[in-house]
Design an enzyme around this catalytic site. Structure first.
Site, mmCIF file in Angstrom:
data_model
loop_
_atom_site.group_PDB
_atom_site.id
_atom_site.type_symbol
_atom_site.label_atom_id
_atom_site.label_comp_id
_atom_site.label_asym_id
_atom_site.label_seq_id
_atom_site.Cartn_x
_atom_site.Cartn_y
_atom_site.Cartn_z
ATOM 1 N N HIS A 99 0.845 -1.621 -0.796
ATOM 2 C CA HIS A 99 0.361 -0.172 -0.262
ATOM 3 C C HIS A 99 1.055 1.144 0.001
ATOM 4 C CE1 HIS A 99 -3.023 2.457 0.819
ATOM 5 N NE2 HIS A 99 -2.324 3.105 1.584
ATOM 6 N N GLU A 100 1.667 1.513 0.999
ATOM 7 C CA GLU A 100 3.262 2.130 1.059
ATOM 8 C C GLU A 100 3.804 2.395 -0.644
ATOM 9 O OE1 GLU A 100 2.351 4.595 2.604
ATOM 10 O OE2 GLU A 100 1.126 3.116 4.474
ATOM 11 N N HIS A 103 1.763 4.611 -2.381
ATOM 12 C CA HIS A 103 2.015 6.050 -2.824
ATOM 13 C C HIS A 103 2.795 6.084 -3.482
ATOM 14 C CE1 HIS A 103 -1.245 6.581 -0.305
ATOM 15 N NE2 HIS A 103 -1.060 6.059 1.007
ATOM 16 N N HIS A 107 3.291 9.384 -6.931
ATOM 17 C CA HIS A 107 4.358 10.525 -6.401
ATOM 18 C C HIS A 107 5.028 10.488 -7.945
ATOM 19 C CE1 HIS A 107 7.866 12.868 -4.590
ATOM 20 N NE2 HIS A 107 7.158 13.752 -5.158
#
Length: 226
Positions: A99-100, A103, A107
């Protein structure tokens, strides 16, 4: 006596919603922390593979203290995994790490909602820090106009939480697609990771609902005062 009235029911409802969501994510994470992935990859190794596979080579992976304190810092280009995630080979840990990474990928590709959230951070911080002092001063002194300014500032907090929802849901969607496509997790493991990420996403929904209820309460208070 002014502050102890029926509008507190809205605060109580919001608090209960948040508490239930928080309990659910903790119990779900704990449940699937006991399920070890067949492939034996640690969350840190899985994250490194995901980033490399996405062509992202300028993001560091670091360990951070705490449990479920995982986050990606776009300004630093650092992906931080908590103690309960970093070295774990569990389905829950790999899901959180992916999940991270979602991100970080957002980006890298310039995902619109993430850009909007980053731009709205300063405004949301202003609303968070100034809204309550202004509201309280306005209510105590009977300055309804001032209190309404504080309510307006609080809407920035609510809007920020609203913008956060698509960012979080999209990161989870990216994570699950990558985990499935790379075969890092088996079918039953993937379902477990999905449950963990779904429970985590609901905490953001709960937080938004609680803030909306708080905003409604503040509007009712200032209108009644008026």
């Amino acid at each position: 006596m002014y502050f102890w009235d029926y509008t507190y029911i809205l605060v109580i409802i919001g608090a209960l919603i948040s508490a239930v969501a928080s309990l659910r994510v903790k119990t779900t994470f704990r449940r699937f922390s006991d399920m070890r992935s067949v492939r034996g990859l640690s969350a840190e190794q899985a994250a490194q593979r995901i980033l490399s596979g996405a062509g992202i080579n300028d993001v560091r992976i670091e360990r951070v203290n705490g449990s479920l304190t995982d986050h990606y810092s776009p300004n630093e280009k650092v992906l931080r995994l908590s103690d309960s995630v970093y070295g774990s080979t569990s389905v829950a840990a790999i899901g959180v790490a992916a999940h991270e990474c979602g991100h970080a990928i957002q980006h890298a590709v310039g995902y619109g909602p993430l850009k909007l959230r980053s731009l709205s951070v300063p405004i949301a911080n202003i609303g968070s820090k100034l809204s309550w002092p202004i509201i309280l001063i306005g209510l105590i002194l009977g300055l309804t106009g001032l209190a309404q300014v504080g309510v307006f500032l609080f809407t920035f907090v609510v809007l920020f939480q609203l913008i956060t929802l698509p960012v979080e849901f999209n990161a989870s969607s990216r994570a699950l697609k990558i985990l499935e496509g790379s075969n890092m997790l088996m079918d039953d493991e993937l379902r477990g990771a999905s449950k963990v990420l779904r429970a985590a996403a609901m905490t953001y929904v709960a937080s938004l609902l609680a803030s909306v209820l708080q905003l409604l309460r503040l509007v009712l208070l200032t209108r009644r005062r008026r």
